[in-house]
Design a protein around this motif. Structure first.
Motif, mmCIF file in Angstrom:
data_model
loop_
_atom_site.group_PDB
_atom_site.id
_atom_site.type_symbol
_atom_site.label_atom_id
_atom_site.label_comp_id
_atom_site.label_asym_id
_atom_site.label_seq_id
_atom_site.Cartn_x
_atom_site.Cartn_y
_atom_site.Cartn_z
ATOM 1 N N HIS A 24 0.838 -1.200 0.000
ATOM 2 C CA HIS A 24 0.000 0.000 0.000
ATOM 3 C C HIS A 24 0.873 1.250 0.000
ATOM 4 O O HIS A 24 2.020 1.223 0.427
ATOM 5 C CB HIS A 24 -0.889 0.050 1.255
ATOM 6 N N CYS A 70 -4.973 4.031 1.676
ATOM 7 C CA CYS A 70 -4.092 3.674 0.572
ATOM 8 C C CYS A 70 -4.472 4.466 -0.670
ATOM 9 O O CYS A 70 -5.640 4.488 -1.065
ATOM 10 C CB CYS A 70 -4.167 2.181 0.296
ATOM 11 N N ASP A 126 -3.806 3.692 -3.595
ATOM 12 C CA ASP A 126 -4.135 2.797 -4.705
ATOM 13 C C ASP A 126 -5.458 2.072 -4.513
ATOM 14 O O ASP A 126 -6.292 2.059 -5.407
ATOM 15 C CB ASP A 126 -3.022 1.766 -4.892
ATOM 16 N N ILE A 164 -8.053 1.389 0.978
ATOM 17 C CA ILE A 164 -8.248 0.797 2.303
ATOM 18 C C ILE A 164 -7.754 1.760 3.383
ATOM 19 O O ILE A 164 -6.819 2.529 3.159
ATOM 20 C CB ILE A 164 -7.500 -0.563 2.382
ATOM 21 N N CYS A 177 -1.806 -4.987 -0.626
ATOM 22 C CA CYS A 177 -2.572 -4.107 -1.499
ATOM 23 C C CYS A 177 -3.092 -4.868 -2.711
ATOM 24 O O CYS A 177 -2.394 -5.657 -3.319
ATOM 25 C CB CYS A 177 -1.700 -2.951 -1.967
HETATM 26 ZN ZN LIG Z 1 -3.533 -0.478 -1.141
#
Ligand SMILES: [Zn+2]
Length: 74
Positions: free
Chosen positions: A25, A47, A49, A52, A63
């Motif tokens: 992450h 995160c 991306d 979360i 991740c």
């Molecule tokens: Zn992530």
């Protein structure tokens, strides 16, 4: 640490922030993502991306990659 570029709603230019690398992450704070101070996510680390929210003990699963994170207008 790595750097991520964030495009916040209502801002023309991307901003570069330091992200915390952990389990794949890249965690940044909700405030950096554009959440306002009234949001519970403002001080939370999320995160960049997968979106979360980081656990305080750092035991998040790996991740899963890119999803779109949208900031709702207040
Ligand atoms: Zn992530």
């Amino acid at each position: 640490m790595s750097q991520v570029q964030i495009k916040r709603p209502g801002e023309a230019d991307r901003v570069t922030v330091e992200a915390l690398d952990e389990n794949g992450h890249r965690f940044v704070t909700g405030g950096e993502l554009g959440f306002t101070e009234g949001s519970v996510l403002y001080k939370a680390r999320c995160c960049f991306d997968c979106g979360i929210v980081r656990r305080a003990d750092g035991q998040n699963k790996a991740c899963r990659g890119r999803v779109s994170v949208e900031v709702r207008a207040a």
